[in-house]
Design an enzyme around this catalytic site. Structure first.
Site, mmCIF file in Angstrom:
data_model
loop_
_atom_site.group_PDB
_atom_site.id
_atom_site.type_symbol
_atom_site.label_atom_id
_atom_site.label_comp_id
_atom_site.label_asym_id
_atom_site.label_seq_id
_atom_site.Cartn_x
_atom_site.Cartn_y
_atom_site.Cartn_z
ATOM 1 N N ASP A 25 -11.074 2.530 3.230
ATOM 2 C CA ASP A 25 -11.327 1.094 3.127
ATOM 3 C C ASP A 25 -12.812 0.800 2.880
ATOM 4 O O ASP A 25 -13.162 -0.317 2.477
ATOM 5 C CB ASP A 25 -10.920 0.403 4.439
ATOM 6 N N GLN A 73 -4.913 -1.585 9.225
ATOM 7 C CA GLN A 73 -4.787 -2.919 8.643
ATOM 8 C C GLN A 73 -5.431 -3.955 9.567
ATOM 9 O O GLN A 73 -5.177 -3.985 10.775
ATOM 10 C CB GLN A 73 -3.299 -3.249 8.410
ATOM 11 N N LYS A 123 0.843 -1.202 0.000
ATOM 12 C CA LYS A 123 0.000 0.000 0.000
ATOM 13 C C LYS A 123 0.878 1.252 0.000
ATOM 14 O O LYS A 123 0.621 2.208 -0.727
ATOM 15 C CB LYS A 123 -0.957 -0.020 1.202
HETATM 16 N N1 GUN Z 1 -6.905 -7.041 5.730
HETATM 17 C C1 GUN Z 1 -7.144 -7.799 4.633
HETATM 18 N N2 GUN Z 1 -7.659 -7.042 3.646
HETATM 19 C C2 GUN Z 1 -7.731 -5.787 4.108
HETATM 20 C C3 GUN Z 1 -8.151 -4.554 3.543
HETATM 21 O O1 GUN Z 1 -8.601 -4.463 2.394
HETATM 22 N N3 GUN Z 1 -8.058 -3.468 4.346
HETATM 23 C C4 GUN Z 1 -7.597 -3.538 5.620
HETATM 24 N N4 GUN Z 1 -7.566 -2.427 6.341
HETATM 25 N N5 GUN Z 1 -7.205 -4.666 6.178
HETATM 26 C C5 GUN Z 1 -7.266 -5.786 5.420
#
Ligand code: GUN
Length: 280
Positions: free
Chosen positions: A119, A96, A52
């Site tokens: 998100d 996350q 990211k």
């Molecule tokens: N953990 C697995 N996929 C995601 C996601 O798309 N966003 C976040 N914040 N955590 C995750």
């Protein structure tokens, strides 16, 4: 043989569009900034978080990185989120998941300002999606819609079966496909006659978390198959929930693993980040 839906190529197109938008915003003196929070050091989460941050660098937006220790309390995390909610120079906040067991994930998601919820996990974002109002949409299902549209797949009027009912993929996927006027069925671990249900699908979206579970016997001739799963097989190679070798001769189009849905999640996160600045 099926058309291979190239998620790597389509995600690069979307990231390049984001890069152009970020550049135009910069010319107006507006800089986009994403804050990324990780609690603990789960290796898979670290890989995602790094990807990211790399994507932010690629499209030319700022990222702030918070790597908090496993023992961080809910109060400490809440305090950081409140601080970031109040910062004018921060447009998006991403925590996350999964979080360590002692932290209430729902409470944390709810603490993020919906205007910074890139998100799309906040109940307000999910509610807005449900009633067709503007708001951030969860990145993986939003990415699947882009994959389908940019590959020339017609959604309107088609029968779509989604396997999986998670808050992050299955449920928002169903809402998005409905918004695109598909006829939607959500199947899950308790669905009876799963094979027969899947064989009805013109578009089959598989997010069940079982390596190579879906073989050709689940797929109608000519169906479009989208594989959300990602696993490592016995030889340490990546594979999805779909048995690609078995299904690709039957399907009209299929996403590979890797290089299908995976890269789209981050591309859509970048799209949400660039759009977040418009809300602030
Ligand atoms: N953990 C697995 N996929 C995601 C996601 O798309 N966003 C976040 N914040 N955590 C995750």
């Amino acid at each position: 043989m099926a058309q291979i839906i190239d998620g790597k190529m389509i995600s690069t197109m979307i990231k390049d569009e984001c890069r152009n938008k970020a550049e135009a915003l910069k010319e107006q003196g507006r800089e986009v900034c994403l804050a990324v929070i990780q609690v603990g050091c789960d290796p898979a989460s670290s890989v995602y978080v790094n990807n990211k941050k790399k994507a932010c660098a690629y499209i030319g937006i700022n990222s702030l990185s918070y790597e908090l220790k496993e023992e961080t309390t809910q109060e400490e995390l809440m305090k950081l989120i409140n601080e970031l909610n109040g910062r004018k120079d921060v447009n998006g906040i991403l925590v996350q998941l999964p979080l360590p067991g002692h932290i209430d994930e729902n409470a944390i998601i709810k603490a993020i300002d919906p205007k910074k919820d890139v998100d799309g996990f906040h109940p307000q974002s999910v509610g807005a999606l449900c009633i067709g109002q503007p708001g951030f949409v969860s990145c993986t299902p939003a990415g699947i819609i882009e994959l389908l549209k940019r590959s020339g797949v017609t959604i309107c009027g088609k029968r779509c079966v989604i396997i999986g009912r998670s808050n992050i993929v299955g449920k928002p996927m169903a809402l998005l496909m409905l918004r695109e006027n598909a006829t939607v069925t959500v199947a899950h671990s308790r669905t009876e006659n799963l094979r027969e249900v899947c064989r009805q699908a013109d578009i089959l979206i598989v997010a069940m978390g079982k390596p190579r579970y879906i073989d050709a016997s689940y797929v109608k001739e000519g169906a479009v198959v989208i594989d959300v799963g990602i696993h490592r097989n016995e030889d340490n190679k990546l594979c999805g929930d779909v048995d690609f070798e078995s299904v690709s001769p039957v399907a009209s189009a299929i996403t590979p693993v890797p290089g299908g849905v995976g890269p789209m999640t981050i591309a859509m996160l970048m799209k949400n980040c660039v759009e977040s600045i418009e809300l602030q």
